[in-house]
Design a protein around this motif. Structure first.
Motif, PDB file in Angstrom:
ATOM      1  N   UNK A   1       0.802  -1.226   0.000  1.00 47.96           N
ATOM      2  CA  UNK A   1       0.000   0.000   0.000  1.00 47.96           C
ATOM      3  C   UNK A   1       0.833   1.274   0.000  1.00 47.96           C
ATOM      4  N   UNK A   2       2.069   1.225   0.513  1.00 46.04           N
ATOM      5  CA  UNK A   2       2.907   2.421   0.405  1.00 46.04           C
ATOM      6  C   UNK A   2       3.277   2.580  -1.063  1.00 46.04           C
ATOM      7  N   UNK A   3       2.961   3.726  -1.666  1.00 46.50           N
ATOM      8  CA  UNK A   3       3.291   3.856  -3.077  1.00 46.50           C
ATOM      9  C   UNK A   3       4.804   3.765  -3.293  1.00 46.50           C
ATOM     10  N   UNK A   4       5.177   3.132  -4.383  1.00 51.11           N
ATOM     11  CA  UNK A   4       6.607   2.896  -4.634  1.00 51.11           C
ATOM     12  C   UNK A   4       7.379   4.202  -4.697  1.00 51.11           C
ATOM     13  N   UNK A   5       6.735   5.262  -5.180  1.00 53.50           N
ATOM     14  CA  UNK A   5       7.440   6.554  -5.253  1.00 53.50           C
ATOM     15  C   UNK A   5       8.029   6.925  -3.901  1.00 53.50           C
ATOM     16  N   UNK A   6       7.327   6.510  -2.838  1.00 50.97           N
ATOM     17  CA  UNK A   6       7.752   6.926  -1.512  1.00 50.97           C
ATOM     18  C   UNK A   6       9.052   6.252  -1.110  1.00 50.97           C
ATOM     19  N   UNK A   7       9.233   4.997  -1.495  1.00 59.18           N
ATOM     20  CA  UNK A   7      10.492   4.385  -1.094  1.00 59.18           C
ATOM     21  C   UNK A   7      11.545   4.422  -2.189  1.00 59.18           C
TER      22      UNK A   7
ATOM     23  N   UNK B   1      15.035  -3.034  -7.630  1.00 61.81           N
ATOM     24  CA  UNK B   1      14.764  -3.317  -6.214  1.00 61.81           C
ATOM     25  C   UNK B   1      13.347  -2.902  -5.845  1.00 61.81           C
ATOM     26  N   UNK B   2      12.933  -1.727  -6.318  1.00 59.48           N
ATOM     27  CA  UNK B   2      11.570  -1.289  -6.024  1.00 59.48           C
ATOM     28  C   UNK B   2      10.572  -2.315  -6.551  1.00 59.48           C
TER      29      UNK B   2
ATOM     30  N   UNK C   1       5.074  12.689  -4.754  1.00 57.85           N
ATOM     31  CA  UNK C   1       5.735  12.965  -6.017  1.00 57.85           C
ATOM     32  C   UNK C   1       6.683  14.159  -5.894  1.00 57.85           C
ATOM     33  N   UNK C   2       6.192  15.198  -5.216  1.00 55.36           N
ATOM     34  CA  UNK C   2       7.029  16.392  -5.019  1.00 55.36           C
ATOM     35  C   UNK C   2       8.255  16.031  -4.178  1.00 55.36           C
ATOM     36  N   UNK C   3       8.012  15.208  -3.136  1.00 63.10           N
ATOM     37  CA  UNK C   3       9.138  14.797  -2.296  1.00 63.10           C
ATOM     38  C   UNK C   3      10.157  14.028  -3.114  1.00 63.10           C
ATOM     39  N   UNK C   4       9.665  13.224  -4.029  1.00 65.63           N
ATOM     40  CA  UNK C   4      10.573  12.477  -4.884  1.00 65.63           C
ATOM     41  C   UNK C   4      11.421  13.433  -5.702  1.00 65.63           C
ATOM     42  N   UNK C   5      10.771  14.477  -6.233  1.00 61.59           N
ATOM     43  CA  UNK C   5      11.496  15.460  -7.022  1.00 61.59           C
ATOM     44  C   UNK C   5      12.558  16.171  -6.206  1.00 61.59           C
ATOM     45  N   UNK C   6      12.249  16.421  -4.927  1.00 65.33           N
ATOM     46  CA  UNK C   6      13.184  17.164  -4.092  1.00 65.33           C
ATOM     47  C   UNK C   6      14.112  16.237  -3.310  1.00 65.33           C
ATOM     48  N   UNK C   7      14.010  14.937  -3.582  1.00 62.69           N
ATOM     49  CA  UNK C   7      14.785  13.933  -2.842  1.00 62.69           C
ATOM     50  C   UNK C   7      14.599  14.113  -1.336  1.00 62.69           C
ATOM     51  N   UNK C   8      13.363  14.421  -0.936  1.00 61.17           N
ATOM     52  CA  UNK C   8      13.049  14.623   0.483  1.00 61.17           C
ATOM     53  C   UNK C   8      12.513  13.304   1.045  1.00 61.17           C
ATOM     54  N   UNK C   9      13.425  12.475   1.518  1.00 62.92           N
ATOM     55  CA  UNK C   9      13.048  11.120   1.926  1.00 62.92           C
ATOM     56  C   UNK C   9      11.987  11.146   3.020  1.00 62.92           C
TER      57      UNK C   9
ATOM     58  N   UNK D   1       8.518  12.168   1.748  1.00 63.79           N
ATOM     59  CA  UNK D   1       8.033  11.101   0.862  1.00 63.79           C
ATOM     60  C   UNK D   1       7.512   9.933   1.672  1.00 63.79           C
ATOM     61  N   UNK D   2       8.295   9.537   2.687  1.00 64.45           N
ATOM     62  CA  UNK D   2       7.895   8.388   3.490  1.00 64.45           C
ATOM     63  C   UNK D   2       6.614   8.673   4.252  1.00 64.45           C
TER      64      UNK D   2
END
Ligand SMILES: Nc1ncnc2c1ncn2[C@@H]1O[C@H](COP(=O)(O)OP(=O)(O)O)[C@@H](O)[C@H]1O
Ligand SMILES: [Mg+2]
Lengths: 353, 696
Positions: free
Chosen positions: B179-185, B202-203, B657-665, B668-669
Motif C-alpha cells: 500500500x505504500x506507493x513505490x514513489x515513496x520508497x 529493487x523497487x 511525487x514532489x518529495x521524490x522530485x526534491x529527494x526529500x526522503x 516522501x515516506x
C-alpha cells in the motif's frame, strides 16, 4: 469372548484426547484415578473439548473392528490417536505389545512405512500424480527402485479392479474409483494393520454397497487387522466382527453385532440399533446352545448364517439344526424355538414403536 | 466490540441508544464547530505553527544512517548490476525470430494456439512499432525482479506457514509493501543504491514479493487434511512431506502467486521509469506524454498493454488449465517438445549471430517515426472537439468536483454557480436534509439517518471546509464501533500523525478525490454489473474489457485521460476511475449471479416485480460480495493516487511525487505511509463490516 479370535494386535487403554488451551494440566498426576465422566464434565465446563474420553479396547489379529457413532462423536480423533496422527492427551496404546506412544519420530516413520495403512473419507489422493504414481507413492517414499514399486503398484491396482486407469489423474475418476485408488495405496506396503476412516461415506448408496462387498472380498483374501470407522449403522453391522459404539467421545458399548442388538448397554444404544432387523444381524452361531451329548440333527448350517436365511427351512418343517463349532469347539444345537423367540422379540420391538 | 454485546443483552429499543449516544455528542460538536468556524479558523485549517518537523528529523536520521550503511548497499548495487547487464545483453543479443519462436512455443504449451497467435501478433506489433529494444530492456528487468521476488516470497511464505505466530507481523509488513506507493520508497532506495536501473529493479522486487508470500501461505494452508495425513501415513519424513506432498498440492496456488508477482513486477518496472529513463518502455511512454506526442504515447502504451496481457495469460495458463481440459495444441506441446522448441530457438539465435554478428534485423522505419502526422491529427481532433471535452470536464467540475471540494456553501457564489447562497436557501437546505434523515430513520433505522445527516453536512461544507476534530472523531468512532477499539485508536493515531506533519489539506484532497472516484465507480460499475448479471451477452462483452483493464499497468490509464482532458484534477479522476472501475462490475455481477436460487425463487413466487426482486432480495443478499468489491475499488483508487499525481493533483500522491522530485526522503515516506494508512484503515473497516453482516 475373544477365545475364538487370534492374538491381540492392538490394545488401547484409557486413551484421552482433549482439545483446548491446556489439556496437559488435567493429566499431570499419573496413576491418580478419577471417574472419566466426571473429568469429561469438568473439562467441558472449563472450555476444553474432550474428543476422546477414556477409550479402552483390544483388537485381535485378523479381526474387523468397527467404531461407530454419530458425526462429531470422536471416531476420527480416536483412529488418529491409534496411528499417532493425533497425539493422545493420556492413555496407552500397545501395538503388538509395544508401547506406540513411546515410539520416537524415526520409529514412527518406520512403523507407518511397513506396519500401518490408512484410507480416508475424502480419499487424500495427491492431485499431481497419476493413479499409478499415487499407489506407488508410499514405496517411492521408502526409496524403492522404480521398477519394483511400479510392479507392486500395478498388482495393487489389479487387486482393486482398476486396470487400464493407471495413467489417469485423480480428478478424472469417479468417487468410487478414487477410493479404490486410496485402498490400493494403503495396501501397497502390505501393512498388517489397516485403518479405514469412513472410507465409503462420501459415495452414493449403490456404489457404497458395491464397495462394501469388495472390501469383504479383499479381507477374505488378505486377512488384515482392521479398524473401520463409520457413522452408518447398516454398514457397521454388515462388516463388523465386533463393534464399538461411541457417543460424545466415550465408548458406550463394545461387542459382537448380536450382543449389541440383543443386550444394548443403555437406552442410547437401544435407540440407535432399534431399526436393525434382529433376524438379519443375529447368526446361527450367536444363539446356538451346546449340544451336551444330545443327538445332533442331520441338517447342518454354518455358524455365520443369518437367521433370516433359515426361515424358509423352518417353514418347511425342520425342527433343529447342527452348527459346527469353530476350530476345536464341539458342534452346537440350534432349535426352531430359539429362532422363533428372536422372531417374537423382533415383533415386540416393532409393536412398541 | 462492546456495542454488539450490549445490543445482544438488552431489549431492542433501549439497545440502540448506547451505540448511538456518542454520535449524538458528535452531532452537537459538529454544529458547534460549524458555528465557530469563522471565529476559530484553526478548526478547519490546521495551523502551520502547530506542525512538527518530523520529516526533517527523519531526513537527519536517514542522512546519518545512509552515510554509514551506504557502502554495503552500493556493493549490493554493483553486485546486481552484473546480472542486470547480463540479462539486457542476452535479450539484446537474441534476434527477434528466436524470441518469437520461444515465446510462441511457451504460449502453445500454456494456453494453446490462440495465445500463440496472440503472442506472435504482439511481438510483431512491438517490432513494427519500433519498440523492440526498449521492450527487451523492460523485460530484462522483469526477468530479474521476478526470480528475486519469487524466491524471497516463497521463503517468507513458508516461514509464515511454519510459524503461525509470525503471521501478524508478516501480514502487516506485506500490507505496507503493497500500500505504500513505490514513489515513496524510491527516494531512500536512490540514496542507498545510487542512481541507476538497479533502483527500479529493487523497487519492483519489493512491490512484487507480497503476492508470492500470500499465495504461498494460502496454498500451504489449504492443503487438504486428508492429503497431508495420507503423506504422513505413507511414512514421509518432514522434508519428504514438504517437497513431495505439500508443495506439489499447493502448486496451482503458487503459480497464481507467480502470475500476480510477475504482473506486479512489470507494473512497477514501468512506473520506476519516473526516476529517469534507461531506454525502457516506461520511459518512452512518459517522455512522449511530456512532449504531448500522443501518437507515440498511444503506440508505446499499447506495447505495454499488449505485453501485460501476454505475460498474464502466459503465466496464468500454467497455473489454471482450462476447465474443459487441455486443448489439442496444448497436449501436442509435450514438455519434451517444448524443450526441443526452446533449443531450436537458441540454435537459431546462435546461427543468426554467427552469420550476421552485428545485424539487428529491426525494421528501418518503424511506426513511431511516422507519427508526426498522426500527432497533428490527434491534436486537431482534441482541438476541434474541445467544446465537447471541455464541456464534459466543466460540467463534472462544477457540478460534482467543486461541490464535493468546497461544498454548496463554497460553490454557490456568483463566480461559480451564478448566484449566492442566501440564509433562507441554507435554511431550506438544512430543513430538507433533516426531512430526508427523518424519512430514513422511519424507513430504515438510526444508522441510515446518520449517514444521510453526515452526507448533508459534507455536501454543505465540502471536504475542505470540514472541521478536522469533527472528522477525525467521526472516523475513529465508526472504526471503534465496527471493528473494535483497536482500529479506532489506529485511526486516531494515523490521523494525528498526518495532522502534525501538516499534510491535512493533502489528506482532505485525497479523500475527496478518492471518495468521488469510488462513488462514481460504484454507480457506473455497479450498474454495469447489474446489467451483466441479467444479460449473458453484456457479460460476454464486458469480460474481456475487464480482463484487459485489470491486467493493464497503472501507467497506461494516464494516456487517454491526459490526451482528452489535459492536466488537472478531472484527468486524475478519470485515470483513477479507469483503474478502479473493474471490481464493482465484477463483484456485483458475481454477487448477483450467485445469490441463492431458492430465495430468489421464493421472492418471485410471492409476485415480486424484477425490480423488487433485485432491490429487496438479490442486492441485500449479495451485499457481502459487493462490499468486497468496494474494498477492492478503494484499494485501487488509493494505489492510483501516486500515479495520478503525474497529471496534476493536490493530494497525498502529489506530496509523495514532489518529495521524490526534491529527494526529500522524510516527507516522501510520511506521505506514502499516510496513503498506506488510509488503505489499511479502509480495508480493516470494510472487512469488519462484512464479517459482522455475514455473522449476523
Ligand atoms: N484439531 C481439532 N481442534 C479442536 N477440536 C477438534 C479438532 N479435531 C476435532 N475436534 C473436535 O473433536 C470432536 C470429534 O471430532 P471427530 O473425531 O472428527 O468426530 P467424528 O469423526 O466422529 O465425526 C468434534 O467436536 C470436533 O469438533
Ligand atoms: Mg470423522
Amino acid at each position: 469372548m475373544n477365545a475364538a479370535l487370534g492374538p491381540i494386535k492392538l490394545a488401547c487403554r484409557n486413551v484421552w484426547k482433549v482439545y483446548g488451551r491446556r489439556p496437559a494440566y488435567y493429566f499431570d498426576s499419573r496413576g491418580y484415578v478419577i471417574d472419566p465422566d466426571a473429568l469429561a464434565e469438568r473439562l467441558r465446563a472449563e472450555a476444553h473439548l474432550p474428543a476422546v474420553v477414556d477409550a479402552s479396547f483390544e483388537v485381535a489379529t485378523g479381526e474387523i473392528f468397527v467404531i461407530m457413532g454419530l458425526s462429531g462423536s470422536g471416531k476420527s480423533t480416536l483412529v488418529r490417536c491409534l496411528s499417532r496422527l493425533v497425539e493422545p492427551s493420556a492413555g496407552e496404546i500397545l501395538l503388538d505389545g509395544k508401547n506406540l506412544l513411546a515410539a520416537s519420530g524415526k520409529e514412527l516413520i518406520e512403523l507407518r512405512r511397513h506396519a500401518m495403512g490408512m484410507v480416508f473419507q475424502n480419499f487424500g489422493l495427491l492431485p499431481h500424480l497419476t493413479v499409478l504414481d499415487n499407489v506407488a507413492f508410499p514405496l517411492k517414499i521408502q526409496g524403492k527402485p522404480v521398477k519394483e514399486r511400479e510392479a507392486r503398484a500395478r498388482e495393487m491396482i489389479a487387486l482393486v479392479g482398476l486396470e487400464g486407469r493407471e495413467v489417469s489423474f485423480p480428478h478424472q475418476l469417479s468417487g468410487g474409483q478414487q477410493q479404490r485408488v486410496g485402498i490400493a495405496r494403503s495396501l501397497a506396503v502390505g501393512p498388517e494393520l489397516w485403518f479405514l476412516d469412513e472410507p465409503f461415506s462420501a459415495l452414493d448408496p449403490l456404489i457404497r454397497k458395491q464397495m462394501q462387498d469388495e472390501f469383504l472380498r479383499l479381507q477374505r483374501m488378505l486377512k488384515k487387522t482392521i479398524i473401520f470407522i463409520t457413522h452408518d449403522i447398516a454398514e457397521a453391522f454388515r462388516l463388523a466382527d465386533r463393534l464399538a459404539i461411541m457417543r460424545a467421545g466415550k465408548i458406550v458399548q463394545i461387542g459382537r453385532p448380536a450382543d449389541i442388538v440383543l443386550n444394548p448397554a443403555d437406552d442410547y444404544v437401544a435407540q440407535f440399533t432399534e431399526d436393525m432387523p434382529l433376524l438379519r444381524v443375529i447368526t446361527a452361531g450367536d444363539i446356538a446352545t451346546p449340544a451336551n451329548g444330545a443327538a445332533l440333527p442331520e441338517r447342518t448350517i454354518a455358524a455365520d448364517t443369518s437367521l433370516e436365511a433359515l426361515i424358509p427351512q423352518l417353514a418347511s418343517g425342520v425342527g433343529a439344526f447342527t452348527v459346527p463349532g469353530l476350530g476345536d469347539n464341539p458342534p452346537a444345537l440350534l432349535s426352531a424355538g430359539a429362532v422363533l423367540a428372536v422372531l417374537e422379540r423382533e415383533q415386540a420391538r416393532r409393536t412398541r414403536e | 466490540m462492546t456495542a454488539p454485546a450490549a445490543i445482544a443483552r438488552s431489549p431492542r429499543r433501549l439497545a440502540i441508544a448506547p451505540a448511538l449516544l456518542p454520535w449524538c455528542g458528535l452531532g452537537v460538536l459538529t454544529v458547534l464547530c460549524l458555528l465557530l468556524k469563522t471565529e476559530l479558523p484553526w478548526l478547519v485549517n490546521f495551523p502551520k505553527q502547530w506542525t512538527l518537523p518530523l520529516a526533517s528529523y527523519i531526513n537527519a536520521v536517514t542522512d546519518a544512517v545512509v552515510a554509514v550503511i551506504q557502502p554495503g548497499f552500493r556493493a549490493l548495487s554493483a553486485l546486481l548490476d552484473a546480472p542486470m547487464r547480463g540479462a539486457r545483453l542476452a535479450l539484446a543479443w537474441l534476434p527477434w525470430p528466436a524470441v518469437m519462436l520461444a515465446v510462441a512455443a511457451l504460449a502453445l504449451k500454456s494456453s494453446g494456439e490462440r495465445l500463440a497467435i496472440f503472442a506472435l501478433a504482439t511481438l510483431a506489433y512491438i517490432l513494427l512499432a519500433g519498440y523492440w529494444p526498449q521492450s527487451m530492456n523492460t523485460l530484462a528487468l522483469v526477468l530479474l525482479a521476478v526470480p528475486i521476488s519469487t524466491v524471497l516470497g516463497f521463503l517468507l511464505g513458508v516461514l509464515g506457514y511454519a510459524r503461525p505466530r509470525l503471521r501478524p507481523v508478516l501480514n502487516g509488513a506485506l500490507d505496507l509493501m503493497q500500500t505504500v506507493p513505490a514513489f515513496a520508497y524510491l527516494i531512500p532506495l536512490l540514496l542507498l543504491f545510487g542512481f541507476g536501473p538497479v533502483v527500479g529493479l529493487i523497487a519492483s522486487a519489493i512491490y512484487a514479493t507480497p503476492p508470492t508470500v500470500r499465495n504461498t501461505m494460502l496454498g500451504l494452508d489449504r492443503v487438504p487434511a486428508a492429503i497431508s495425513e495420507a503423506g504422513l501415513m505413507s511414512g514421509c519424513t518432514r522434508r519428504q512431506q514438504f517437497w513431495q506432498v505439500e508443495v506439489p498440492t499447493a502448486l496451482p496456488q503458487l503459480l497464481v502467486g507467480f502470475n500476480q508477482t510477475t504482473m506486479a513486477a512489470l507494473s512497477m518496472v514501468i512506473v520506476a521509469a519516473i526516476i529517469g529513463g534507461f531506454e525502457d518502455i516506461g520511459w518512452e511512454v512518459l517522455s512522449s506524454m511530456r512532449k504531448a506526442e500522443f501518437g507515440q504515447s498511444i503506440l508505446s502504451g499499447l506495447v505495454i498493454a499488449l505485453l501485460a496481457i501476454l505475460i498474464d495469460r502466459l503465466t496464468i495458463g500454467f497455473a489454471k488449465p482450462p476447465e474443459t481440459g487441455p486443448t489439442r495444441a496444448m497436449r501436442w506441446m509435450t514438455p519434451r517438445r517444448l524443450v526441443l522448441s526452446l533449443a531450436v530457438a537458441l540454435a537459431l539465435a546462435i546461427v543468426i549471430r554467427l552469420v550476421a554478428p552485428g545485424a539487428t534485423f529491426l525494421p528501418e522505419t518503424a511506426l513511431r517515426t511516422e507519427m508526426g502526422g498522426v500527432n497533428q491529427w490527434l491534436l486537431g481532433i482534441v482541438r476541434d472537439y474541445a467544446w465537447f471535452f471541455d464541456g464534459v470536464r466543466n460540467t463534472v467540475l462544477y457540478c460534482l468536483l467543486l461541490p464535493m471540494r468546497v461544498g454548496i456553501s463554497g460553490a454557490a457564489t456568483p463566480a461559480i454557480w451564478g448566484f449566492a447562497l442566501s440564509p433562507t436557501m441554507a435554511a431550506v437546505y438544512f430543513v430538507l436534509v433533516l426531512a430526508v434523515a427523518g424519512l430514513a430513520m422511519r424507513r430504515f433505522g438510526a444508522r441510515e439517518a446518520l449517514v444521510v445527516l453526515a452526507a448533508g453536512v459534507i455536501l454543505y461544507t465540502g471536504f475542505l471546509g470540514l472541521p478536522w476534530p469533527d472528522f477525525i472523531l467521526a472516523v475513529a468512532l465508526l472504526a471503534g464501533q465496527v471493528a473494535g477499539y483497536r482500529l479506532g485508536l489506529f485511526a486516531l493515531a494515523g490521523f494525528a500523525l498526518i495532522l502534525v506533519n501538516g499534510l491535512w489539506p493533502q489528506l482532505v484532497q485525497s479523500l475527496y478525490l478518492c471518495t468521488l472516484a469510488v462513488l462514481l465507480c460504484l454507480l457506473i460499475g455497479g450498474s454495469l454489473g447489474v446489467w451483466a448479471a441479467h444479460s449473458d451477452r453484456v457479460s460476454r462483452i464486458l469480460k474481456p474489457i475487464c480482463d484487459a483493464l485489470q491486467t493493464m499497468p497503472q501507467f497506461v490509464f494516464l494516456i487517454p485521460a491526459l490526451m482528452f482532458f489535459k492536466v488537472g484534477e478531472f484527468t486524475a479522476l478519470i485515470a483513477i476511475m479507469l483503474y478502479a472501475i473493474v471490481p464493482p462490475i465484477r463483484y456485483v455481477e458475481h454477487g448477483l449471479r450467485h445469490v441463492r436460487a431458492d430465495v430468489v425463487e421464493a421472492v418471485e413466487q410471492m409476485g415480486a416485480t424484477p425490480l423488487q426482486t433485485l432491490l429487496q432480495a438479490k442486492l441485500p443478499l449479495a451485499l457481502p460480495v459487493v462490499m468486497l468489491g468496494l474494498n477492492q475499488t478503494i484499494m485501487a483508487a488509493l494505489s492510483m493516487l501516486a500515479i495520478a499525481a503525474l497529471v496534476g493533483t493536490r493530494d497525498l500522491g502529489q506530496a509523495v511525487y514532489v518529495a521524490l522530485g526534491k529527494a526529500d526522503a522524510g516527507m516522501g515516506l510520511i506521505a506514502g505511509l499516510s496513503i498506506a494508512f488510509l488503505a489499511i484503515l479502509a480495508d480493516r473497516l470494510i472487512q469488519a463490516a462484512v464479517a459482522r453482516s455475514t455473522a449476523a
